[in-house]
Design a protein around this motif. Structure first.
Motif, short mmCIF file in Angstrom:
data_model
loop_
_atom_site.label_atom_id
_atom_site.label_comp_id
_atom_site.label_asym_id
_atom_site.label_seq_id
_atom_site.Cartn_x
_atom_site.Cartn_y
_atom_site.Cartn_z
N GLU A 136 -51.80 -7.56 34.37
CA GLU A 136 -51.35 -6.19 33.79
C GLU A 136 -52.46 -6.10 32.94
OE1 GLU A 136 -47.93 -6.66 30.62
OE2 GLU A 136 -48.13 -8.69 31.44
N PHE A 168 -60.72 -8.00 32.02
CA PHE A 168 -61.86 -7.80 31.12
C PHE A 168 -62.60 -8.03 31.70
CE2 PHE A 168 -58.48 -9.09 28.16
CZ PHE A 168 -57.66 -7.60 27.41
N ALA A 205 -67.06 -1.99 37.18
CA ALA A 205 -66.80 0.05 36.94
C ALA A 205 -66.45 -0.26 38.59
CB ALA A 205 -67.36 0.55 36.62
N MET A 263 -63.49 -2.53 40.04
CA MET A 263 -62.58 -2.76 39.61
C MET A 263 -61.37 -1.98 39.89
SD MET A 263 -61.83 -5.53 38.64
CE MET A 263 -62.99 -7.01 38.34
N ARG A 264 -62.80 0.00 40.69
CA ARG A 264 -61.86 0.69 40.80
C ARG A 264 -60.99 1.30 41.24
NH1 ARG A 264 -66.05 4.79 43.50
NH2 ARG A 264 -66.09 3.24 45.00
N ILE A 284 -55.79 -1.55 37.18
CA ILE A 284 -55.14 -1.91 36.98
C ILE A 284 -55.84 -1.59 35.17
CG2 ILE A 284 -54.70 -4.37 35.42
CD1 ILE A 284 -54.72 -5.29 38.82
N PRO A 285 -54.80 -1.73 33.95
CA PRO A 285 -56.09 -0.89 32.83
C PRO A 285 -57.06 -2.13 32.81
CG PRO A 285 -52.94 -0.72 31.86
CD PRO A 285 -53.38 -1.66 34.17
N PHE A 286 -58.47 -1.64 32.28
CA PHE A 286 -58.92 -1.95 32.62
C PHE A 286 -60.25 -1.73 31.60
CE2 PHE A 286 -63.69 -1.23 32.81
CZ PHE A 286 -64.03 -2.19 33.74
N VAL A 287 -60.30 -3.34 30.73
CA VAL A 287 -61.08 -3.22 29.16
C VAL A 287 -63.10 -3.38 29.48
CG1 VAL A 287 -61.47 -4.09 27.00
CG2 VAL A 287 -59.22 -3.61 28.13
N GLY A 288 -63.77 -2.76 29.75
CA GLY A 288 -65.34 -2.62 30.22
C GLY A 288 -65.94 -3.96 28.79
N LEU A 289 -66.34 -4.53 29.08
CA LEU A 289 -67.23 -4.91 28.24
C LEU A 289 -68.42 -5.04 28.78
CD1 LEU A 289 -65.09 -8.27 28.32
CD2 LEU A 289 -64.70 -6.36 26.81
#
Lengths: 336, 336
Positions: free
Chosen positions: A79, A82, A94, A97-98, A102-107
């Motif tokens: 879901e 991170f 980036a 995960m492209r 899936i919803p992506f939180v970049g850290l």
């Protein structure tokens, strides 16, 4: 639901599980003391790609895919992801995960990213924000050298305090599962800066943050080194580890023989890595192999994993700034 | 406790409040159409510092301090800060937050950072992980041009699709307070890439992500543009906004006159900014002034704020990669 403990620590009341984890490294790490523990060892530093940056994205892709395989889940069950890395604008993550959708939180947590991402993923699952989350990070010796120090072609001489950026990465899938390893507590760290300006001595720049987070965690949880089988730092290396222990001793904290540093563990001294391994991929690949394997097997019951990051850039260094450090901590356990 | 709605949206059941918010900009933004709304307008592009990068850190420091003032809290009450920026290794945020002594979560979401940080801060407060969180970001025209395009001294000619990076930033303090604005829903976006490779046309690269997040959010929540007073995108600018609306129309979604873009709003066309404003500081400064002011005053009851980010770097661009975009959405409301 995460319950507050002291100032910075959160106790995870549902105790999420790391249902799958995987590590990916290159040849040099595969030849090191824990080489047999990694899931994927690539003989090719390019990982079949055309550039080092694309190789780094490939590491993250391979790590998350392998971790999903081992967790027995498909991308559609995941879901949120991170992820972060050391490259400018975090392109390692980036571009990796492209295609996942899936919803992506970049850290950005520099080399603390494995603990930062795993901590956030665990909090999200514990609080029911998601049922399944991934934490991913990577580094690559060649892309990091070019970006932070000198292009390899220059043949620059390395200093004795310099560390060797690990070519590798790791991914962990966090769910509400019932099998170990479990995540029991998370402590998000503060920025610490004791004025170190030498970018060839990152371990020393990060040691104060590690000492600060660990002592705060002990205070918050009313525990000490006695309560844990092992206490891992990310990539303080040989120089930073000594400073870390010295700072803790000054605060009256003795870790005895329980401290290990992923940067010291991943290479043998004969591999000419000066002060040890470093990079986001260092603690990530060691966590997602050596450490989690031993917790899963019950060899270790309680382990603290604390990845450390140096939050500077070549530009801030050129402008005479000192190097701020940060350390995030995750308490891992074999029992729920 | 955040409740799942559809695939990507989370409904915040405790409905946190934005107890304080502040915006900081430089002279050019202060001379724009909404110039009188900003809390701090600096005549000096260096904000009293010696370099542009340090100026950017100063923007974040001033923004968070002003936001804490307006919320009536001290740093010791703040339990966590979510912050990021566009600079390599996010030094704008790290050096700004170094002296605060508060647990720090470093983010990289490019120009989506204001929605990413506000979304995470709101989820953390809603779930009780913390009682008080801050979301902060910034950008600076001079540091961004040097890093992403050409040093200003080169006098490069700008293309008609290029956007002007806002020198500014914003900070929001999220708590369990009882006064508006409130945060009701959060939708974390997926990475979208339709193959745009022109780094002077970022709006077009980000538009598909904005269209994807908004249509997913409408599907998840069974709402449409009719349910909101305004729908803000971050910095699609003139070119990207047209593409955004075209993509939505193809999906059968009509926003009517409810769409506004922060990048179109912050400058007047006479200010020679080509396709409009951009940068993390664009949507951050517009949110933390113009938008939140109107919700606080009850002029608008329900607003969607969706900041968009282009997740490329100069290196990925030189290597022929297209530009992945991302958009995160926050539903803001005047009522609890």
């Amino acid at each position: 639901m995460a319950r507050k403990a002291g100032k910075q620590t959160r106790i995870l009341e549902n105790i999420p599980s790391i249902s799958g984890f995987a590590s990916v490294v290159s040849k040099k790490e595969g030849e090191g003391p824990i080489g047999s523990e990694f899931d994927i060892v690539s003989e090719d530093a390019y990982f079949g790609e055309k550039t080092w940056e694309k190789a780094e994205s490939r590491i993250q892709k391979d790590a998350i895919n392998k971790a999903m395989d081992k967790a027995g889940i498909t991308p559609s069950e995941l879901e949120i992801v991170f992820a972060g890395d050391l490259l400018n604008q975090c392109i390692g993550s980036a571009y990796a995960m492209r295609d996942l959708g899936i919803p992506f939180v970049g850290l950005y947590g520099a080399c603390s990213t494995m603990a930062e991402s795993l901590g956030l993923a665990s909090l999200f699952v514990d609080c029911g924000i998601v049922s399944c989350a991934a934490a991913v990070t990577s580094s690559h010796f060649c892309s990091a050298e070019r970006q932070f120090r000198f292009p390899l072609e220059y043949g620059g001489v390395r200093t004795p305090t310099s560390q060797w950026t690990v070519t590798g990465g790791g991914a962990a899938i966090v769910t509400n599962g019932e099998s170990p390893p479990f995540v029991k507590r998370v402590c998000i760290g503060k920025i610490n800066d004791l004025g170190i300006t030498d970018i060839n001595n990152m371990g020393a720049a990060m040691a104060p943050a590690a000492a600060d987070t660990l002592s705060q965690y002990f205070e918050d949880t009313l525990t000490s080194a006695d309560n844990y089988d092992m206490i891992f730092t990310g990539d303080l290396g040989y120089v930073g580890s000594e400073l870390f222990k010295e700072l803790l001793q000054r605060a009256g904290i003795d870790l005895g023989k329980k401290h290990m540093d992923c940067g010291k563990l991943i290479y043998d001294k004969s591999q000419k890595v000066e002060a040890g391994g470093s990079g986001c991929g260092c603690s990530a690949s060691v966590l997602c192999s050596f450490i989690l394997n031993r917790i899963k097997e019950g060899i270790w019951r309680n382990v603290l994993f604390m990845a450390t990051g140096a939050l500077m850039s070549p530009t801030s260094n050129q402008q005479g700034e000192s190097i701020p450090g940060i350390a995030h901590l995750v308490h891992l356990s074999a029992e729920k």
